[in-house]
Motif scaffolding. Structure first.
Motif, PDB file in Angstrom:
ATOM      1  N   GLU A 127     -10.109  82.879  75.812  1.00 60.31           N
ATOM      2  CA  GLU A 127      -9.165  83.691  75.048  1.00 60.31           C
ATOM      3  C   GLU A 127      -8.810  82.985  73.748  1.00 60.31           C
ATOM      4  O   GLU A 127      -8.110  81.978  73.749  1.00 60.31           O
ATOM      5  N   ILE A 129      -7.187  84.388  71.170  1.00 55.99           N
ATOM      6  CA  ILE A 129      -6.020  84.984  70.517  1.00 55.99           C
ATOM      7  C   ILE A 129      -4.756  84.453  71.171  1.00 55.99           C
ATOM      8  O   ILE A 129      -4.636  84.424  72.397  1.00 55.99           O
ATOM      9  N   TRP A 133       0.620  87.554  69.613  1.00 53.92           N
ATOM     10  CA  TRP A 133       0.092  87.975  68.326  1.00 53.92           C
ATOM     11  C   TRP A 133       0.134  89.500  68.233  1.00 53.92           C
ATOM     12  O   TRP A 133      -0.177  90.206  69.195  1.00 53.92           O
ATOM     13  N   TRP A 135      -0.870  93.180  67.713  1.00 51.63           N
ATOM     14  CA  TRP A 135      -2.176  93.858  67.881  1.00 51.63           C
ATOM     15  C   TRP A 135      -2.678  94.460  66.578  1.00 51.63           C
ATOM     16  O   TRP A 135      -3.893  94.560  66.357  1.00 51.63           O
ATOM     17  N   ASP A 136      -1.763  94.870  65.680  1.00 51.19           N
ATOM     18  CA  ASP A 136      -2.196  95.517  64.446  1.00 51.19           C
ATOM     19  C   ASP A 136      -2.456  94.530  63.323  1.00 51.19           C
ATOM     20  O   ASP A 136      -2.653  94.927  62.169  1.00 51.19           O
ATOM     21  N   LEU A 138      -4.738  91.804  64.093  1.00 51.28           N
ATOM     22  CA  LEU A 138      -5.859  90.998  64.579  1.00 51.28           C
ATOM     23  C   LEU A 138      -7.087  91.060  63.675  1.00 51.28           C
ATOM     24  O   LEU A 138      -7.965  90.208  63.768  1.00 51.28           O
ATOM     25  N   ARG A 199      -8.900  98.480  59.950  1.00 54.17           N
ATOM     26  CA  ARG A 199      -8.303  98.354  61.273  1.00 54.17           C
ATOM     27  C   ARG A 199      -9.361  98.002  62.298  1.00 54.17           C
ATOM     28  O   ARG A 199     -10.481  98.494  62.255  1.00 54.17           O
ATOM     29  N   ARG A 201     -10.351  98.316  66.164  1.00 50.28           N
ATOM     30  CA  ARG A 201     -10.037  99.042  67.379  1.00 50.28           C
ATOM     31  C   ARG A 201      -9.858  98.070  68.539  1.00 50.28           C
ATOM     32  O   ARG A 201     -10.533  97.055  68.628  1.00 50.28           O
ATOM     33  N   LEU A 202      -8.948  98.398  69.411  1.00 52.93           N
ATOM     34  CA  LEU A 202      -8.631  97.510  70.519  1.00 52.93           C
ATOM     35  C   LEU A 202      -9.563  97.695  71.695  1.00 52.93           C
ATOM     36  O   LEU A 202      -9.755  96.771  72.495  1.00 52.93           O
ATOM     37  N   ASP A 203     -10.170  98.875  71.821  1.00 52.28           N
ATOM     38  CA  ASP A 203     -10.987  99.168  72.992  1.00 52.28           C
ATOM     39  C   ASP A 203     -12.452  98.839  72.800  1.00 52.28           C
ATOM     40  O   ASP A 203     -13.226  98.838  73.760  1.00 52.28           O
TER      41      ASP A 203
END
Length: 227
Positions: A127, A129, A133, A135-136, A138, A199, A201-203
């Motif tokens: 990990e 990160i 932190w 999420w927007d 990263l 941006r 994406r998180l997924d």
């Protein structure tokens, strides 16, 4: 400073103690828990220096168990990382390191590698990160993950060039960033002020770049944290 009007909505946490006795010299909300800001780096450096010492040297090793025949390494070369954060573009540091590696291989009689070059980053946790932190954030350069084997501070360069007005802009990302790039940047009329956002994406490892750039605008570059 603490009572200045500009700080009416802010909160200070201050704890000043004597280095000789540990006695408190001044306190203001000293026991209140807060999200640390960039001054947390001071404590991080102090903790690292206390644990490792100021003269600590990060090491990256080149390893193999394969034989060398007529100048050919008959197997894989492993680059084992030790967390060195300085292999970056500052003062051509990365180029100098790679030159040193080439010189070391040549001195070992290796002129060709008949195998893979494998990067080993297992010394650190998977990990990269930090906890807490946002999420927007990263995708930004200041939120790049850490790793035992990293290059250029785990940053990639996002380049945006205008095209003809009415056409999509040219959007490029340094190879190896690990992202699929989605370009939603339009080229608009000359004289327009560039408005660019990107941006992550998180997924999935997708970087979406949006906004507009004037047809006569200069090329833009942004630092992007790699996956």
């Amino acid at each position: 400073v603490f009572t200045a009007p500009i700080m009416a909505r802010g909160v200070w946490g201050v704890d000043i103690r004597s280095l000789d006795t540990g006695e408190p010299l001044f306190e203001l909300n000293a026991g209140r828990l807060m999200m640390p800001a960039s001054n947390m780096k001071i404590l991080t450096v102090a903790a690292a220096a206390d644990a490792l010492g100021w003269d600590y040297v990060f090491t990256t090793t080149l390893e193999t168990s394969a034989p060398v025949t007529d100048g050919v390494l008959m197997g894989d070369l492993i680059v084992r990382g030790g967390g060195d954060p300085t292999i970056n573009s500052r003062d051509q540091r990365a180029a100098a390191v790679l030159d040193e590696w080439v010189a070391a291989l040549l001195s070992a009689g290796i002129q060709k590698i008949d195998g893979r070059i494998i990067g080993d980053d297992q010394r650190f946790d998977d990990e990269g990160i930090g906890p807490g932190w946002a999420w927007d954030s990263l995708q930004f350069g200041y939120a790049a993950p850490v790793g035992a084997l990293q290059f250029n501070e785990n940053l990639s360069t996002l380049t945006i060039r205008p095209a003809v007005a009415g056409q999509p802009a040219q959007v490029m990302l340094t190879p190896g960033a690990g992202f699929t790039l989605i370009n939603r940047v339009a080229t608009v009329a000359s004289g327009a002020t560039p408005s660019i956002d990107y941006r992550r994406r998180l997924d999935q490892p997708v970087l979406e770049v949006t906004g507009s750039i004037g047809a006569d605008s200069a090329t833009l570059e942004r630092a992007v944290a790699v996956v």
